[in-house]
Design a protein around this motif. Structure first.
Motif, short mmCIF file in Angstrom:
data_model
loop_
_atom_site.label_atom_id
_atom_site.label_comp_id
_atom_site.label_asym_id
_atom_site.label_seq_id
_atom_site.Cartn_x
_atom_site.Cartn_y
_atom_site.Cartn_z
N ARG B 128 0.71 69.66 -70.57
CA ARG B 128 1.48 68.40 -70.62
C ARG B 128 1.98 67.96 -69.24
N ARG B 247 8.77 56.95 -77.08
CA ARG B 247 8.76 58.42 -76.90
C ARG B 247 8.61 59.12 -78.25
N ARG B 250 10.09 62.73 -79.34
CA ARG B 250 10.62 63.47 -78.19
C ARG B 250 11.33 62.53 -77.20
N ASP B 252 13.70 63.14 -75.45
CA ASP B 252 14.11 63.90 -74.26
C ASP B 252 13.02 63.90 -73.19
N LEU B 253 11.78 63.67 -73.59
CA LEU B 253 10.68 63.64 -72.61
C LEU B 253 10.47 62.18 -72.18
N GLU B 254 11.09 61.82 -71.07
CA GLU B 254 11.23 60.40 -70.73
C GLU B 254 9.94 59.72 -70.32
N GLY B 259 6.16 64.19 -71.07
CA GLY B 259 6.71 65.09 -70.06
C GLY B 259 7.89 64.44 -69.36
N SER B 260 8.30 65.06 -68.27
CA SER B 260 9.45 64.51 -67.55
C SER B 260 8.99 63.36 -66.65
#
Lengths: 106, 345
Positions: B128, B247, B250, B252-254, B259-260
């Motif tokens: 990822r 998203r 998720r 939190d995975l911007e 992924g980040s």
């Protein structure tokens, strides 16, 4: 003018979709969408009082403008930074978002 | 979808387009995905060799922003020539008698595109971190297309700035739909008061998000759905990709639930050499929610108008309710874009 599918319209198209798929082999997606639609209408009916309350709050905050007048006034900048209107809209959109999709209980 | 009773004309057209001695269509099937266009899988024998193609044509009712199939085909060809990972464009047909309307044909690409599945199923997309970087690189390649040098006159140029133009376009769409949504107007007015102070223009995909690219077990296989591509601010694509509404499971995975941001930004900067402007990205993320709400309302209207009765379209229209709440949360009167602390790491 109706701008999105509320109660009766949503149930009508859900019923049509079920009818059209009776006996169809691969109807899982349709069934899931019907369940989703019925859930929305169920929550919409259960929230009628709150929806009315939200509409009243928006009317109060906007000085009883009609929806189209309110939109024009916001666009013209007449409510820039208006906390009362913001809070009324925030409360209303939060309720509508929860009717569309209730918060996860996981 | 209404298919012609016979494939004979389509086979003739394919034969000419592929410079083949013989083309026989063995099977046609509607493909899932493509809420605005119809995608048809054509399993063919071309000079005796099996070949899978995808035919893309307008749905019965479409939405205002959507480009014609001819324009979309030209854009995919430009991207293909630039090395963007897209399905190989094969040909475009204007003649409505061949398949009931103008259509474009592409080589079929293997992979899964469904956004929620791509986000959730970690067996897809390979590593990822690599995927997030690769998506950044792909976007940068799109933004490096020298559109001025190509014969893409239909693209036009947003004035006085991309942000100003996009806000005006959404207002126009809402007016044309005849809908009055105070929360969307609130968000649009907030954007108007917080316009980014940039005006770099590139060819932007404008629908580059999870759900519009395909992956297999190893990584990216294709960037799809070019029907909204236009000249715009490069940060607009970044904001669209990173917006919370894309998203899925998720948040939190911007970077699109994949992924980040850091990895996505790395890939983008590596190819483009362009600095990411965090305030502008935030602007475009809020804009993304408003634009998606506007598109959702248009989709709902396709059903309500009776042109294309569909439970899926009706439910899509209702997504606007959820998006409006996100918009209000991001645009409180106390919030000004240029004072916000935004995490872009």
């Amino acid at each position: 003018m109706l701008d999105s599918c509320h109660g009766q319209n949503l149930l009508e198209i859900a019923r049509e979709s079920l009818q059209a798929n009776i006996g169809a082999g691969n109807s899982k997606l349709i069934n899931l969408m019907v369940i989703n639609a019925v859930g929305i209408v169920e929550r919409e009916l259960a929230s009628r009082e709150q929806l009315t309350h939200c509409s009243e709050n928006i009317a109060k905050a906007s000085g009883n403008l009609s929806n189209s007048e309110l939109c024009s006034s916001i666009r013209a900048g007449q409510f820039d930074g208006d906390r009362h209107l913001y809070e009324a809209l925030h409360e209303s959109t939060m309720l509508n978002a929860r009717i569309f999709k209730p918060p996860s209980t996981k | 979808m209404n298919y012609p009773a016979s494939n004979a004309r389509l086979e003739d057209w394919l034969k000419h387009m592929l410079s083949a001695g013989s083309v026989s269509i063995r099977e046609t099937a509607s493909l899932t995905g493509g809420a605005i266009q119809e995608n048809v899988l054509l399993d063919c024998l071309v000079d005796g060799v099996e070949m899978s193609l995808v035919l893309r044509k307008d749905a019965e009712a479409t939405i205002a922003e959507s480009r014609s199939r001819e324009e979309e085909f030209a854009l995919v060809r430009a991207a293909f020539d630039q090395g963007v990972t897209v399905p190989r464009p094969l040909g475009f047909c204007k003649d409505e008698t061949v398949f009931g309307g103008p259509f474009a044909v592409f080589e079929k690409v293997e992979g899964i595109g469904l956004g929620p599945k791509v986000v959730k199923d970690l067996s897809l997309g390979g590593d990822r971190v690599k995927l997030a970087r690769e998506l950044g690189r792909q976007m940068a390649r799109i933004h490096s297309i020298d559109y001025a040098a190509l014969n893409l006159d239909f693209l036009g140029s947003p004035k006085p700035s991309a942000a100003h133009f996009e806000v005006a376009t959404i207002r126009q769409s809402l007016d044309q739909l005849g809908v009055n949504r105070p929360a969307l107007e609130w968000g649009l007015r907030w954007l108007e008061r917080n316009l980014p102070q940039t005006n770099e223009l590139v060819l932007a995909h404008r629908d580059f998000r999870t759900g519009n690219f395909m992956v297999d077990n190893d990584g990216l296989t294709a960037i799809l759905d070019w029907e909204f591509a236009a000249i715009s601010d490069p940060m607009s694509d970044i904001g669209w990709f990173c917006a919370e509404c894309w998203r899925f499971s998720r948040p939190d995975l911007e970077a699109g639930g994949i992924g980040s941001r850091a990895y996505f930004y790395q890939g983008y900067q590596e190819v483009s050499g362009r600095e990411i402007q965090p305030d502008a990205v935030t602007f475009w993320e809020i804009f993304a929610h408003i634009r998606w709400a506007s598109i959702a309302l248009q989709q709902g209207m396709r059903h309500l108008s009776g042109k294309q009765r569909s439970l899926e379209l009706a439910l899509t229209g209702r997504i606007a309710d959820q998006l409006e709440f996100s918009i209000l949360c991001a645009t409180a009167p106390t919030k000004s874009l240029y004072r916000r602390e935004v995490s872009h790491a």
